[in-house]
Design a protein around this motif. Structure first.
Motif, short mmCIF file in Angstrom:
data_model
loop_
_atom_site.label_atom_id
_atom_site.label_comp_id
_atom_site.label_asym_id
_atom_site.label_seq_id
_atom_site.Cartn_x
_atom_site.Cartn_y
_atom_site.Cartn_z
N THR A 3 36.39 -31.55 -44.72
CA THR A 3 35.05 -31.45 -45.28
C THR A 3 34.64 -29.99 -45.18
OG1 THR A 3 34.48 -33.68 -44.58
CG2 THR A 3 32.65 -32.18 -45.02
N ASP A 40 34.32 -39.04 -40.09
CA ASP A 40 33.87 -40.31 -40.65
C ASP A 40 32.36 -40.19 -40.91
OD1 ASP A 40 32.63 -40.55 -38.16
OD2 ASP A 40 33.98 -42.11 -37.45
N GLN A 41 31.74 -41.25 -41.39
CA GLN A 41 30.33 -41.16 -41.78
C GLN A 41 29.43 -40.82 -40.59
OE1 GLN A 41 28.86 -44.62 -43.80
NE2 GLN A 41 26.88 -43.72 -44.20
N ALA A 42 29.69 -41.42 -39.45
CA ALA A 42 28.86 -41.15 -38.26
C ALA A 42 29.03 -39.70 -37.80
CB ALA A 42 29.22 -42.12 -37.14
N SER A 43 30.25 -39.21 -37.85
CA SER A 43 30.51 -37.81 -37.46
C SER A 43 29.85 -36.84 -38.42
CB SER A 43 32.02 -37.55 -37.40
OG SER A 43 32.62 -38.34 -36.43
N MET A 44 29.89 -37.17 -39.71
CA MET A 44 29.24 -36.32 -40.71
C MET A 44 27.74 -36.24 -40.43
SD MET A 44 29.50 -34.57 -43.57
CE MET A 44 31.00 -35.15 -44.31
N ARG A 45 27.14 -37.37 -40.16
CA ARG A 45 25.70 -37.41 -39.85
C ARG A 45 25.40 -36.57 -38.60
NH1 ARG A 45 20.91 -40.76 -41.12
NH2 ARG A 45 19.46 -39.99 -39.58
N ASN A 63 33.61 -33.03 -49.60
CA ASN A 63 34.57 -33.77 -48.80
C ASN A 63 35.60 -34.48 -49.68
OD1 ASN A 63 32.91 -35.78 -49.74
ND2 ASN A 63 32.69 -36.83 -47.81
#
Length: 68
Positions: A3, A40-45, A63
């Protein structure tokens, strides 16, 4: 998949150290670009929240894989 985030201002050394404690594979090909592997989505947030809390402005986020 990497990303890539482009920021308005250069990332400070202190912020970069903090990011590297939370995310395994981080590179900075340019002072205003972060490349982070395997988010992952949680890490991105979490990363976006960390950047915003540090006063950074995210100009772009890519990404997509290079094969797209």
């Amino acid at each position: 998949m990497p990303t890539q985030l482009t920021l308005r201002h250069p990332v400070s050394e202190a912020l970069l150290r903090l990011i590297r404690t939370r995310f395994d594979r981080v590179s900075t090909p340019d002072a205003t670009v972060l490349v982070v592997e395997d988010l992952d989505q949680a890490s991105m947030r979490a990363l976006l929240t960390l950047l915003w809390d540090a006063g950074q402005e995210v100009l772009s986020l890519d990404n997509r894989s290079s094969s797209c």
